[in-house]
Design a protein around this motif. Sequence first.
Motif, PDB file in Angstrom:
ATOM      1  N   UNK A 107       0.822  -1.205   0.000  1.00 28.87           N
ATOM      2  CA  UNK A 107       0.000   0.000   0.000  1.00 28.87           C
ATOM      3  C   UNK A 107       0.859   1.259   0.000  1.00 28.87           C
ATOM      4  N   UNK A 108       0.383   2.249  -0.720  1.00 30.48           N
ATOM      5  CA  UNK A 108       1.030   3.545  -0.607  1.00 30.48           C
ATOM      6  C   UNK A 108       0.593   4.180   0.713  1.00 30.48           C
ATOM      7  N   UNK A 143      -3.050   5.329   0.411  1.00 27.24           N
ATOM      8  CA  UNK A 143      -4.025   4.238   0.467  1.00 27.24           C
ATOM      9  C   UNK A 143      -4.169   3.700   1.881  1.00 27.24           C
ATOM     10  N   UNK A 144      -3.049   3.572   2.569  1.00 26.98           N
ATOM     11  CA  UNK A 144      -3.088   3.030   3.929  1.00 26.98           C
ATOM     12  C   UNK A 144      -3.851   3.959   4.861  1.00 26.98           C
ATOM     13  N   UNK A 145      -3.554   5.247   4.804  1.00 33.48           N
ATOM     14  CA  UNK A 145      -4.226   6.203   5.681  1.00 33.48           C
ATOM     15  C   UNK A 145      -5.721   6.258   5.380  1.00 33.48           C
ATOM     16  N   UNK A 146      -6.091   6.162   4.104  1.00 29.15           N
ATOM     17  CA  UNK A 146      -7.507   6.192   3.737  1.00 29.15           C
ATOM     18  C   UNK A 146      -8.229   4.972   4.298  1.00 29.15           C
ATOM     19  N   UNK A 147      -7.599   3.798   4.202  1.00 26.20           N
ATOM     20  CA  UNK A 147      -8.204   2.573   4.721  1.00 26.20           C
ATOM     21  C   UNK A 147      -8.338   2.628   6.236  1.00 26.20           C
ATOM     22  N   UNK A 168       8.596   9.422   9.142  1.00 29.50           N
ATOM     23  CA  UNK A 168       8.473  10.821   8.710  1.00 29.50           C
ATOM     24  C   UNK A 168       8.613  11.015   7.199  1.00 29.50           C
ATOM     25  N   UNK A 169       9.372  10.123   6.530  1.00 27.77           N
ATOM     26  CA  UNK A 169       9.544  10.261   5.077  1.00 27.77           C
ATOM     27  C   UNK A 169       8.426   9.582   4.280  1.00 27.77           C
ATOM     28  N   UNK A 170       7.424   9.034   4.996  1.00 24.29           N
ATOM     29  CA  UNK A 170       6.302   8.394   4.319  1.00 24.29           C
ATOM     30  C   UNK A 170       6.472   6.911   4.071  1.00 24.29           C
ATOM     31  N   UNK A 172       7.069  13.461  12.400  1.00 16.10           N
ATOM     32  CA  UNK A 172       5.974  12.625  12.900  1.00 16.10           C
ATOM     33  C   UNK A 172       6.172  11.165  12.498  1.00 16.10           C
ATOM     34  N   UNK A 173       6.085  10.280  13.475  1.00 15.66           N
ATOM     35  CA  UNK A 173       6.113   8.837  13.227  1.00 15.66           C
ATOM     36  C   UNK A 173       4.815   8.252  13.753  1.00 15.66           C
ATOM     37  N   UNK A 174       4.034   7.619  12.861  1.00 14.24           N
ATOM     38  CA  UNK A 174       2.730   7.076  13.219  1.00 14.24           C
ATOM     39  C   UNK A 174       2.818   5.560  13.361  1.00 14.24           C
ATOM     40  N   UNK A 175       2.238   5.026  14.440  1.00 15.00           N
ATOM     41  CA  UNK A 175       2.147   3.584  14.645  1.00 15.00           C
ATOM     42  C   UNK A 175       0.671   3.233  14.762  1.00 15.00           C
ATOM     43  N   UNK A 176       0.175   2.427  13.814  1.00 15.67           N
ATOM     44  CA  UNK A 176      -1.218   1.984  13.805  1.00 15.67           C
ATOM     45  C   UNK A 176      -1.251   0.544  14.299  1.00 15.67           C
TER      46      UNK A 176
END
Length: 200
Positions: free
Chosen positions: A2-3, A6-10, A49-51, A171-175
């Motif tokens: 996933x890009x 796409x991941x954030x949208x899901x 942070x770099x996506x 920012x570093x996001x952990x889902x």
Amino acid sequence: MLTKRQFLAASAAALIATPALAAPIPLAALSQYLNDLRTAEADFTQIAPDGSISTGRIFIQRPGRVRFDYNPPEETLVMAGGGQVAVFDGKSNSRRPEQYPLARTPLNIILESNVNLAQRNMVVGHRQEGAKTIVVAQDPENPQYGRIELVFTANPTQLRQWVIVDGSGSRTTVVLGDLKTGGNFPARYFSIRSEISSRS
């Protein structure tokens, strides 16, 4: 793979699917939830942070211990234990990790032995967004350590993700996947010394 978009949208769609509440979950209830969370494990997805996106398995043993096992092709292991955080980089020529005090990281806020989000002016944000309660917290005495944004859903209350914002604003996001609680983990999962020995 996933890009990031796409991941954030899901992820957003999954959270919005839960009925919205009129008000955020109270801080006292969130503190109690975290204090009751003694051990937990889940799959995680991390957005750097770099996506770039990486995945793995997280193990939490409160207070003060956490382990991030990253899936290949990542060769990284992050663990906290004994008041220290260690980052092992499998691509490095050094077998010794980069280390720093857990107390200097925002993650310490949810790993400390007695979480009280309402104390010490720790919380700088507490709001409801759709089905999500978002709490923004930082150490008021050391704002340079960065902050953590915690995302919860209700019925039952569950920690869904966090965002670590460092002193430079990165920012570093952990889902998190569904948390499995109540397990027992080997002591070596959180022993920095044992991990160093196993790599020698």
